[in-house]
Design an enzyme around this catalytic site. Structure first.
Site, PDB file in Angstrom:
ATOM      1  N   LYS A  10     -12.488  -4.526  -3.150  1.00  0.00           N
ATOM      2  CA  LYS A  10     -12.146  -5.906  -2.810  1.00  0.00           C
ATOM      3  C   LYS A  10     -13.345  -6.595  -2.132  1.00  0.00           C
ATOM      4  CE  LYS A  10      -7.284  -4.593  -2.048  1.00  0.00           C
ATOM      5  NZ  LYS A  10      -6.139  -4.700  -1.102  1.00  0.00           N
ATOM      6  N   TYR A  50      -1.390  -9.814  -8.480  1.00  0.00           N
ATOM      7  CA  TYR A  50      -0.492  -9.590  -7.344  1.00  0.00           C
ATOM      8  C   TYR A  50       0.886 -10.224  -7.553  1.00  0.00           C
ATOM      9  CZ  TYR A  50      -4.014  -7.331  -4.393  1.00  0.00           C
ATOM     10  OH  TYR A  50      -4.921  -6.441  -3.853  1.00  0.00           O
ATOM     11  N   ASN A 114      -8.237  -4.006   3.487  1.00  0.00           N
ATOM     12  CA  ASN A 114      -8.159  -2.549   3.292  1.00  0.00           C
ATOM     13  C   ASN A 114      -9.016  -2.049   2.131  1.00  0.00           C
ATOM     14  OD1 ASN A 114      -6.619  -3.318   1.135  1.00  0.00           O
ATOM     15  ND2 ASN A 114      -4.715  -2.387   1.857  1.00  0.00           N
ATOM     16  N   HIS A 117      -8.211  -1.495  -4.058  1.00  0.00           N
ATOM     17  CA  HIS A 117      -6.919  -1.497  -4.758  1.00  0.00           C
ATOM     18  C   HIS A 117      -6.921  -0.371  -5.779  1.00  0.00           C
ATOM     19  CE1 HIS A 117      -3.467  -2.800  -7.138  1.00  0.00           C
ATOM     20  NE2 HIS A 117      -4.208  -2.493  -8.190  1.00  0.00           N
ATOM     21  N   GLU A 128      -2.442  -3.937 -15.313  1.00  0.00           N
ATOM     22  CA  GLU A 128      -3.612  -4.402 -14.561  1.00  0.00           C
ATOM     23  C   GLU A 128      -4.907  -4.254 -15.370  1.00  0.00           C
ATOM     24  OE1 GLU A 128      -3.318  -2.163 -10.924  1.00  0.00           O
ATOM     25  OE2 GLU A 128      -1.503  -3.228 -10.303  1.00  0.00           O
TER      26      GLU A 128
HETATM   27  P1  DAT Z   1      -1.366  -1.221  -1.857  1.00  0.00           P
HETATM   28  O1  DAT Z   1      -2.636  -2.032  -1.933  1.00  0.00           O
HETATM   29  O2  DAT Z   1      -1.527  -0.029  -0.968  1.00  0.00           O
HETATM   30  O3  DAT Z   1      -0.796  -0.882  -3.212  1.00  0.00           O
HETATM   31  P2  DAT Z   1       0.748  -3.213  -1.628  1.00  0.00           P
HETATM   32  O4  DAT Z   1       0.790  -3.242  -3.114  1.00  0.00           O
HETATM   33  O5  DAT Z   1       2.022  -3.001  -0.896  1.00  0.00           O
HETATM   34  O6  DAT Z   1      -0.300  -2.133  -1.085  1.00  0.00           O
HETATM   35  O7  DAT Z   1       0.135  -4.584  -1.095  1.00  0.00           O
HETATM   36  C1  DAT Z   1      -0.944  -5.187  -1.771  1.00  0.00           C
HETATM   37  C2  DAT Z   1      -1.932  -5.693  -0.744  1.00  0.00           C
HETATM   38  O8  DAT Z   1      -1.341  -6.726   0.031  1.00  0.00           O
HETATM   39  C3  DAT Z   1      -2.373  -4.648   0.282  1.00  0.00           C
HETATM   40  O9  DAT Z   1      -3.428  -3.834  -0.198  1.00  0.00           O
HETATM   41  C4  DAT Z   1      -2.779  -5.500   1.434  1.00  0.00           C
HETATM   42  C5  DAT Z   1      -1.807  -6.669   1.357  1.00  0.00           C
HETATM   43  N1  DAT Z   1      -0.663  -6.445   2.239  1.00  0.00           N
HETATM   44  C6  DAT Z   1       0.389  -5.607   2.028  1.00  0.00           C
HETATM   45  N2  DAT Z   1       1.263  -5.649   3.032  1.00  0.00           N
HETATM   46  C7  DAT Z   1       0.757  -6.568   3.913  1.00  0.00           C
HETATM   47  C8  DAT Z   1       1.172  -7.073   5.179  1.00  0.00           C
HETATM   48  N3  DAT Z   1       2.309  -6.666   5.742  1.00  0.00           N
HETATM   49  N4  DAT Z   1       0.394  -7.991   5.777  1.00  0.00           N
HETATM   50  C9  DAT Z   1      -0.749  -8.426   5.228  1.00  0.00           C
HETATM   51  N5  DAT Z   1      -1.209  -7.987   4.040  1.00  0.00           N
HETATM   52  C10 DAT Z   1      -0.468  -7.076   3.396  1.00  0.00           C
HETATM   53 MG    MG Z   2       0.002  -2.135  -4.640  1.00  0.00          MG
END
Ligand code: DAT
Ligand code: MG
Length: 136
Positions: A10, A50, A114, A117, A128
Site C-alpha cells: 500500500k 474494497y 498496515n 493487502h 481482485e
Molecule cells: P485485511 O486487510 O487484513 O484483509 P479487512 O479486509 O478487514 O482487513 O480490511 C481492509 C482494510 O481496511 C484493512 O487492511 C485496514 C482497513 N481497516 C479495517 N478495519 C479498520 C478499522 N476498524 N479502522 C480503520 N481501518 C480499518
Molecule cells: Mg481484507
C-alpha cells in the site's frame, strides 16, 4: 496445488521504502512473482477492490488512503499462496493482532496504515486479480 493471490504494498509501504522488504519475504517463503506493477490507483479501482467494505465507518478514509500515492500491485503464485501470504502479512491490526515476525507486526502501528493487502480467499483472489491485472 499452486494458486495465485493478489498482494498490494500500500502507499504507506511504498512511502516508507518497504517494497524490497515485502518482496524479499515473499521470495524467502518460496512464493513466486507472477506480475508486479507500480501505479497510483484511481478511485474506481479502489472502490471495486474494497467493495466489501462499502458503508463501513472507515471506507472513505480507506479509499482516500489507497488512492493517495503510488502502490505496488503484485500477483504472487505458489502452493497455498493465499493463506501463505496472509501468514506473512499478519493480522489486520498491526499491534493487537499481528505478531512480531510478520510484515504488519514488524513494521506497522495503525490499522489504517498496515502496509500490505493480501486476498483472503480463492474467490477474492480471482476477483481482485481481474481488477488489478485484467490481462493476466
Ligand atoms: P485485511 O486487510 O487484513 O484483509 P479487512 O479486509 O478487514 O482487513 O480490511 C481492509 C482494510 O481496511 C484493512 O487492511 C485496514 C482497513 N481497516 C479495517 N478495519 C479498520 C478499522 N476498524 N479502522 C480503520 N481501518 C480499518
Ligand atoms: Mg481484507
Amino acid at each position: 496445488m499452486s494458486e495465485r493471490t493478489l498482494v498490494l504494498v500500500k502507499p504507506d509501504g511504498v512511502e516508507r521504502g518497504l517494497v524490497g522488504e515485502v518482496i524479499a519475504r515473499i521470495e524467502r517463503k518460496g512464493l513466486k512473482l507472477a506480475a508486479l506493477e507500480l501505479r497510483t490507483a484511481d478511485r474506481a479501482t479502489a472502490e471495486q477492490h474494497y467493495a466489501e467494505h462499502d458503508g463501513k465507518s472507515f471506507y472513505n478514509d480507506l479509499v482516500d488512503f489507497i488512492t493517495g500515492g503510488p502502490l505496488v500491485a503484485l500477483v504472487v503464485e505458489g502452493t497455498r499462496a493465499i493463506p501463505a501470504f496472509r501468514q506473512l502479512a499478519g493480522g489486520t491490526d498491526p499491534v493487537e493482532k499481528a505478531t512480531p515476525g510478520t510484515i504488519r507486526g514488524d513494521f506497522g502501528l495503525e490499522v489504517q496504515y498496515n502496509l500490505v493487502h493480501g486476498s483472503d480467499s480463492a474467490e477474492s483472489a480471482e476477483r481482485e486479480i481481474k481488477i488489478w491485472f485484467p490481462n493476466l
